[in-house]
Design an enzyme around this catalytic site. Structure first.
Site, PDB file in Angstrom:
ATOM      1  N   ARG A  88      -8.728  -0.290  -9.546  1.00  0.00           N
ATOM      2  CA  ARG A  88      -9.849  -0.400  -9.393  1.00  0.00           C
ATOM      3  C   ARG A  88     -10.741   0.203  -9.368  1.00  0.00           C
ATOM      4  O   ARG A  88     -11.181   0.775  -9.895  1.00  0.00           O
ATOM      5  CB  ARG A  88     -10.263  -0.911  -8.175  1.00  0.00           C
ATOM      6  N   ARG A  92     -12.059   6.309 -18.405  1.00  0.00           N
ATOM      7  CA  ARG A  92     -13.099   6.637 -19.403  1.00  0.00           C
ATOM      8  C   ARG A  92     -12.834   7.467 -20.413  1.00  0.00           C
ATOM      9  O   ARG A  92     -12.977   8.637 -19.560  1.00  0.00           O
ATOM     10  CB  ARG A  92     -14.209   6.201 -18.917  1.00  0.00           C
ATOM     11  N   ARG A 165      -5.432  -0.616   7.427  1.00  0.00           N
ATOM     12  CA  ARG A 165      -6.787   0.413   7.708  1.00  0.00           C
ATOM     13  C   ARG A 165      -7.767   0.652   8.801  1.00  0.00           C
ATOM     14  O   ARG A 165      -8.589  -0.257   8.441  1.00  0.00           O
ATOM     15  CB  ARG A 165      -6.465   0.499   6.270  1.00  0.00           C
ATOM     16  N   ARG A 196     -14.389  11.025   3.018  1.00  0.00           N
ATOM     17  CA  ARG A 196     -15.018  12.030   2.516  1.00  0.00           C
ATOM     18  C   ARG A 196     -16.881  11.817   2.995  1.00  0.00           C
ATOM     19  O   ARG A 196     -16.542  11.516   3.916  1.00  0.00           O
ATOM     20  CB  ARG A 196     -15.559  10.454   1.106  1.00  0.00           C
ATOM     21  N   GLU A 216     -16.094   9.683   7.202  1.00  0.00           N
ATOM     22  CA  GLU A 216     -15.611   9.199   6.984  1.00  0.00           C
ATOM     23  C   GLU A 216     -13.396   9.409   7.413  1.00  0.00           C
ATOM     24  O   GLU A 216     -13.128  10.290   6.353  1.00  0.00           O
ATOM     25  CB  GLU A 216     -15.539   7.996   5.891  1.00  0.00           C
ATOM     26  N   TYR A 264      -8.631  -7.076  -1.035  1.00  0.00           N
ATOM     27  CA  TYR A 264      -9.289  -5.767  -1.689  1.00  0.00           C
ATOM     28  C   TYR A 264     -10.636  -5.729  -1.907  1.00  0.00           C
ATOM     29  O   TYR A 264     -10.633  -5.815  -3.308  1.00  0.00           O
ATOM     30  CB  TYR A 264      -8.814  -4.704  -1.867  1.00  0.00           C
ATOM     31  N   ASP A 266     -14.297  -5.542  -3.100  1.00  0.00           N
ATOM     32  CA  ASP A 266     -15.691  -4.829  -3.645  1.00  0.00           C
ATOM     33  C   ASP A 266     -17.110  -6.085  -2.908  1.00  0.00           C
ATOM     34  O   ASP A 266     -16.608  -7.066  -3.084  1.00  0.00           O
ATOM     35  CB  ASP A 266     -15.872  -4.972  -5.320  1.00  0.00           C
TER      36      ASP A 266
HETATM   37  N1  UDP Z   1      -9.046   7.421  -5.031  1.00  0.00           N
HETATM   38  C1  UDP Z   1      -8.929   7.980  -4.420  1.00  0.00           C
HETATM   39  N2  UDP Z   1      -9.380   9.479  -4.704  1.00  0.00           N
HETATM   40  C2  UDP Z   1     -10.450   9.115  -4.804  1.00  0.00           C
HETATM   41  C3  UDP Z   1     -11.362   8.212  -5.281  1.00  0.00           C
HETATM   42  C4  UDP Z   1     -10.467   7.439  -4.724  1.00  0.00           C
HETATM   43  O1  UDP Z   1      -7.330   8.374  -5.351  1.00  0.00           O
HETATM   44  O2  UDP Z   1     -11.219  10.667  -5.172  1.00  0.00           O
HETATM   45  C5  UDP Z   1      -8.557   6.164  -4.773  1.00  0.00           C
HETATM   46  C6  UDP Z   1      -7.497   5.784  -3.489  1.00  0.00           C
HETATM   47  O3  UDP Z   1      -6.238   5.477  -3.523  1.00  0.00           O
HETATM   48  C7  UDP Z   1      -8.646   5.095  -2.959  1.00  0.00           C
HETATM   49  C8  UDP Z   1      -8.863   3.729  -4.528  1.00  0.00           C
HETATM   50  O4  UDP Z   1      -9.141   5.047  -5.339  1.00  0.00           O
HETATM   51  O5  UDP Z   1      -7.688   4.233  -1.923  1.00  0.00           O
HETATM   52  C9  UDP Z   1     -10.120   3.212  -3.865  1.00  0.00           C
HETATM   53  O6  UDP Z   1     -11.386   4.092  -4.130  1.00  0.00           O
HETATM   54  P1  UDP Z   1     -12.750   3.127  -3.471  1.00  0.00           P
HETATM   55  O7  UDP Z   1     -13.935   4.268  -3.493  1.00  0.00           O
HETATM   56  O8  UDP Z   1     -13.035   2.594  -4.667  1.00  0.00           O
HETATM   57  O9  UDP Z   1     -12.215   2.565  -2.184  1.00  0.00           O
HETATM   58  P2  UDP Z   1     -13.188   1.918  -0.607  1.00  0.00           P
HETATM   59  O10 UDP Z   1     -13.145   3.177  -0.145  1.00  0.00           O
HETATM   60  O11 UDP Z   1     -14.515   2.493  -1.244  1.00  0.00           O
HETATM   61  O12 UDP Z   1     -12.836   0.789  -0.490  1.00  0.00           O
END
Ligand code: UDP
Length: 282
Positions: A88, A92, A165, A196, A216, A264, A266
Site C-alpha cells: 500500500r 515514486r 492489533r 508516530r 500512537e 485493512y 483506507d
Molecule cells: N510503514 C513503514 N514505515 C513507515 C510507515 C509505514 O514501514 O514509516 C509500513 C508499516 O508496515 C505499516 C504500513 O507501511 O503498517 C502501512 O502504513 P500506513 O501509515 O499506511 O498505515 P495506517 O496505520 O495509517 O493504516
C-alpha cells in the site's frame, strides 16, 4: 516525515528519500542503487514483507524506514508478515511527497467528526451499548442492520478468535505554536515505543497559540478491547473466510468496514465500499 534516530526522510518513498539516503540526484541513479541492493539480497519471488520491501526499495531503506516501524506496528517479525501490507505504500521516482496518487485528495473540512455529525443529524444515536449482547431487543426496529463490529464477535467466536492489533493514544497539549512542522512524524527505529506523533493542527492549518500532539503506541490486542487493525496473515484470513460464509446466511444484516469485513481498508476505500453496498441495497 520519517525520523530515524534523528535523521529525517520524506515519505512515502520518493526521489527526496533516495537523495537524502544515498546522495544521488537522478531517478536513474536511484533505480540503479535499488537494483544493486535487490540483486545482493538474491530475492526472486518475495515471500514475506521483508523480501517484498527489499525488492521494492532496497536494503538501506528497508533497514532504516521499514523494519523497526513495521515490527513495532504489528508486533511480529517482518519475515512473518504478509507482503501485501507494504504494497500500500507507493514508491515514486519523482520528487512528489504526497501520500496518495489520487487526483483529488483531502480530509473533510472540520474533520471526520463534522462529517459523521452531519450524516447522523436527526437520527437517534445510542452509545455505550453492546449490540451483540442486546441483539434480540433490536430485531424489530428495522428491516436491515448494518453491522460494523468484529465479525467473530458477532458469531460469538464460535469458530475461534480472529487476531487484531490494538492502539493506545497519548495526547498532550504543548505551549508552543508549532511543534514538529508536519501533521505526521513517523519514528522508524525499533526502540522508540510509539510509531508516530500526530500534530493535529497541520491537517487543517490552525492559528491557535498552542498545539496538541498525539503519540500512537501499537499494542497487543486482547478480546474485549477496541480492535484497530485486522491481522491479515494466512491463518487469520482462512478463519475470516469461514466467518464470511456464516455472514452470507444472515439475510437482514449487512457486514461492513475494517472489522466486519476483516479488511485493512483506507478511509476512501471504506467510503466507496459503503456507497456501493448502499446503492445495491436501495
Ligand atoms: N510503514 C513503514 N514505515 C513507515 C510507515 C509505514 O514501514 O514509516 C509500513 C508499516 O508496515 C505499516 C504500513 O507501511 O503498517 C502501512 O502504513 P500506513 O501509515 O499506511 O498505515 P495506517 O496505520 O495509517 O493504516
Amino acid at each position: 516525515v520519517a525520523n530515524y534516530k534523528g535523521e529525517l526522510y520524506n515519505l512515502p518513498f520518493n526521489m527526496n528519500t533516495f537523495a537524502k539516503m544515498w546522495g544521488i540526484v537522478t531517478p536513474a541513479e536511484a533505480a540503479a542503487k535499488i537494483e544493486e541492493q535487490r540483486q545482493k539480497a538474491h530475492i526472486t519471488e518475495p515471500k514475506n514483507l521483508e523480501e517484498q520491501a527489499i525488492s521494492l526499495i532496497g536494503t538501506d531503506i528497508y533497514t532504516k524506514l521499514i523494519k523497526g516501524y513495521t515490527e513495532k506496528q504489528w508486533g511480529r517479525n517482518c519475515t512473518d508478515l504478509p507482503a501485501f501490507i507494504i504494497k500500500r505504500l507507493p514508491v515514486r521516482y519523482t520528487f512528489d511527497n504526497n501520500y496518495f496518487d489520487d487526483r483529488y485528495q483531502g480530509i473533510p473540512i472540520v474533520g471526520y467528526n463534522g462529517l459523521i455529525d452531519a450524516l447522523l443529524e436527526g437520527i437517534e444515536v445510542r452509545t455505550g451499548i453492546d449490540y451483540n449482547k442486546e441483539r434480540s431487543s433490536y430485531l424489530d426496529i428495522a428491516r436491515k442492520v448494518v453491522y460494523t463490529g468484529p465479525i467473530d464477535e458477532y458469531f460469538g467466536y464460535r469458530l475461534g478468535h480472529l487476531e487484531y492489533r490494538g492502539l493506545r493514544f497519548e495526547t498532550e497539549r504543548l505551549e508552543e505554536v508549532n511543534h514538529q512542522g508536519v501533521a505526521v512524524m513517523n519514528y522508524t527505529d525499533r526502540e522508540t515505543p510509539y510509531t508516530r506523533v500526530i500534530e493535529h493542527k497541520h491537517f487543517e492549518f490552525g492559528t491557535q497559540p498552542v498545539t496538541y500532539i498525539t503519540r500512537e503506541y501499537p499494542s497487543e490486542w486482547h478480546s474485549g478491547e477496541e480492535a484497530y487493525y485486522p491481522v491479515n496473515d494466512d491463518k487469520n484470513q482462512a478463519l475470516y473466510k469461514q466467518y464470511a460464509r456464516l455472514a452470507g446466511h444472515e439475510r437482514n444484516v449487512i457486514f461492513g468496514g475494517r472489522l466486519a469485513e476483516y479488511k485493512y481498508y483506507d478511509m476512501d476505500d471504506v467510503i466507496e465500499s459503503a456507497l456501493t453496498v448502499a446503492k445495491k441495497e436501495i
